[in-house]
Motif scaffolding. Structure first.
Motif, PDB file in Angstrom:
ATOM      1  N   ASN A 106       0.837  -1.197   0.000  1.00 18.05           N
ATOM      2  CA  ASN A 106       0.000   0.000   0.000  1.00 18.05           C
ATOM      3  C   ASN A 106       0.876   1.252   0.000  1.00 18.05           C
ATOM      4  O   ASN A 106       1.947   1.270   0.607  1.00 18.05           O
ATOM      5  CB  ASN A 106      -0.906  -0.011   1.235  1.00 18.05           C
ATOM      6  N   ALA A 107       0.414   2.288  -0.686  1.00 14.92           N
ATOM      7  CA  ALA A 107       1.192   3.526  -0.793  1.00 14.92           C
ATOM      8  C   ALA A 107       1.493   4.130   0.568  1.00 14.92           C
ATOM      9  O   ALA A 107       2.507   4.833   0.739  1.00 14.92           O
ATOM     10  CB  ALA A 107       0.450   4.524  -1.664  1.00 14.92           C
ATOM     11  N   ASN A 108       0.638   3.893   1.561  1.00 14.01           N
ATOM     12  CA  ASN A 108       0.837   4.464   2.899  1.00 14.01           C
ATOM     13  C   ASN A 108       1.692   3.579   3.813  1.00 14.01           C
ATOM     14  O   ASN A 108       1.950   3.941   4.962  1.00 14.01           O
ATOM     15  CB  ASN A 108      -0.521   4.711   3.565  1.00 14.01           C
ATOM     16  N   ASN A 109       2.111   2.417   3.307  1.00 14.78           N
ATOM     17  CA  ASN A 109       2.955   1.547   4.114  1.00 14.78           C
ATOM     18  C   ASN A 109       4.300   2.245   4.349  1.00 14.78           C
ATOM     19  O   ASN A 109       4.936   2.698   3.397  1.00 14.78           O
ATOM     20  CB  ASN A 109       3.173   0.217   3.394  1.00 14.78           C
ATOM     21  N   ARG A 162      -2.002   4.437  -5.468  1.00 14.93           N
ATOM     22  CA  ARG A 162      -2.491   3.813  -4.231  1.00 14.93           C
ATOM     23  C   ARG A 162      -1.643   2.625  -3.795  1.00 14.93           C
ATOM     24  O   ARG A 162      -1.818   2.100  -2.704  1.00 14.93           O
ATOM     25  CB  ARG A 162      -3.951   3.398  -4.406  1.00 14.93           C
ATOM     26  N   VAL A 163      -0.727   2.190  -4.650  1.00 13.39           N
ATOM     27  CA  VAL A 163       0.239   1.166  -4.254  1.00 13.39           C
ATOM     28  C   VAL A 163       1.623   1.613  -4.709  1.00 13.39           C
ATOM     29  O   VAL A 163       1.760   2.496  -5.573  1.00 13.39           O
ATOM     30  CB  VAL A 163      -0.079  -0.231  -4.850  1.00 13.39           C
ATOM     31  N   LYS A 164       2.630   1.020  -4.124  1.00 13.44           N
ATOM     32  CA  LYS A 164       4.001   1.268  -4.562  1.00 13.44           C
ATOM     33  C   LYS A 164       4.713  -0.063  -4.713  1.00 13.44           C
ATOM     34  O   LYS A 164       4.330  -1.061  -4.095  1.00 13.44           O
ATOM     35  CB  LYS A 164       4.738   2.178  -3.584  1.00 13.44           C
ATOM     36  N   VAL A 165       5.722  -0.080  -5.556  1.00  8.86           N
ATOM     37  CA  VAL A 165       6.457  -1.313  -5.825  1.00  8.86           C
ATOM     38  C   VAL A 165       7.839  -1.210  -5.190  1.00  8.86           C
ATOM     39  O   VAL A 165       8.553  -0.213  -5.377  1.00  8.86           O
ATOM     40  CB  VAL A 165       6.543  -1.589  -7.346  1.00  8.86           C
ATOM     41  N   LEU A 166       8.199  -2.225  -4.422  1.00 11.49           N
ATOM     42  CA  LEU A 166       9.486  -2.230  -3.723  1.00 11.49           C
ATOM     43  C   LEU A 166      10.571  -2.984  -4.480  1.00 11.49           C
ATOM     44  O   LEU A 166      11.757  -2.720  -4.297  1.00 11.49           O
ATOM     45  CB  LEU A 166       9.323  -2.846  -2.329  1.00 11.49           C
ATOM     46  N   ALA A 167      10.170  -3.933  -5.323  1.00 13.64           N
ATOM     47  CA  ALA A 167      11.157  -4.714  -6.077  1.00 13.64           C
ATOM     48  C   ALA A 167      10.446  -5.498  -7.170  1.00 13.64           C
ATOM     49  O   ALA A 167       9.212  -5.631  -7.166  1.00 13.64           O
ATOM     50  CB  ALA A 167      11.911  -5.677  -5.156  1.00 13.64           C
ATOM     51  N   VAL A 168      11.233  -6.014  -8.104  1.00 11.70           N
ATOM     52  CA  VAL A 168      10.706  -6.877  -9.164  1.00 11.70           C
ATOM     53  C   VAL A 168      11.468  -8.193  -9.137  1.00 11.70           C
ATOM     54  O   VAL A 168      12.588  -8.263  -8.630  1.00 11.70           O
ATOM     55  CB  VAL A 168      10.810  -6.220 -10.552  1.00 11.70           C
TER      56      VAL A 168
END
Length: 320
Positions: free
Chosen positions: A131-134, A215-221
């Protein structure tokens, strides 16, 4: 008598092989069908339709797509496994039916040996979404969160494929995320967007909706290299996590298909995948155009099935 029987057997084998050899020389002389084990409109179906659009110019015959949807794509996959190995009935396969089903189903109406791989068509790495707010800014932050609050840490997975991959992430990092099942990949992303789950591994297509909305973010692929559309997002491998996974899509034929036909199809797929307009179409769908050899494709399947079987057994993951 023994010599005569051996001669008869050899004659029988040669006679049985002659029709296939003749077909290989003239192939194709009629329309080719690509079976899809999923409903129309999905990623596997989209790749099949790109091939059906471009292959006729190379093969000189129409190529049609036939959808045979079912849970786990078992119906369509089984159908092709029993088809005549003459190059006229193929399947657009994916890791679900070709690899993960063998890990989670006690019994299937087909085996890996029932198919001859032809070539990859595309590849789709997964994105680790929160989540973007995490407050987690890195994968290590997220892993630490799960260790500190295991009772509040969970992940969304829409199939055994995503569940197994995320459990491998747990194993590789020591994370403590618990599985929450969802019906589809889009539902999993929505669960992250709404804050109902802590994280999800999802392919780029469904993930893009949440990313574009902010509303979401990506930390890794999970790819071996960074994705061109997300150059600032690290791979798990870069972070020291030995996990490289992708959801490939590829063309396969029934086992016993003449090598000449397999090679002709393999070469044709490679030409289609290299076409600039095809590359553009695939890129807009957030997949990576890719082709390989039959031997390379076969090695992927052979190496991955034991890995996921063991992981499924270790985590008691079974198909319902």
């Amino acid at each position: 008598m023994l010599i005569k029987n051996r001669f008869r057997f050899a004659h029988f084998v040669i006679a049985a092989l002659l029709p296939l050899a003749a077909m290989a020389a003239d192939y194709p002389t009629k329309p080719v069908t690509i079976v899809v084990g999923y409903s129309a409109g999905g990623g596997v179906d989209a790749m099949a339709r790109i091939m059906a659009d471009k292959l006729p110019a190379l093969l000189g015959q129409p190529v049609v797509v036939e959808n045979r949807p079912s849970v786990g794509a078992i119906v369509g996959t089984s159908y092709v496994s029993k088809a005549k190995p003459d190059g006229y009935t193929l399947i657009m396969g994916a890791p679900g039916p070709m690899i993960f089903n063998h890990a989670v189903y006690a019994k299937l109406p087909y085996t890996p040996q029932d198919f001859t791989p032809i070539s990859f068509v595309s590849d789709s790495p997964l994105m680790l979404l929160v989540n973007a707010n995490n407050p987690a800014k890195t994968v290590q932050d997220l892993v630490n969160q799960s260790k500190q609050n295991p009772d509040k840490s969970n992940y969304a997975a829409s199939s055994a494929s995503f569940q197994l991959i995320t459990e491998l992430f747990n194993k590789k990092t020591g994370a403590k995320f618990t599985h929450i099942p969802y019906k589809g990949a889009n539902d999993s992303v929505m669960a992250v967007m709404s804050g109902d789950v802590s994280m999800a591994l999802a392919d780029a297509g469904p993930a893009s909706v949440g990313l574009q909305s902010g509303r979401v973010k990506v930390l890794a692929v999970t790819s071996a290299k960074r994705m061109p559309d997300y150059p600032n997002v690290p791979t798990l491998a870069e972070l020291g996590i030995d996990l490289k996974v992708s959801l490939w899509i590829g063309l396969l034929a029934p086992a016993g298909t003449p090598p000449e036909i397999v090679k002709q199809l393999q070469d044709s797929v490679a030409k289609v995948v290299a076409m600039p307009d095809v590359q553009k179409r695939m890129t807009t769908m957030s997949v990576i155009p890719m082709s390989n050899t039959s031997e390379e494709f076969a090695k992927v399947i052979a190496s991955e099935i034991p890995l996921w079987k063991q992981l499924a057994a270790d985590n008691n993951i079974k198909a319902n």
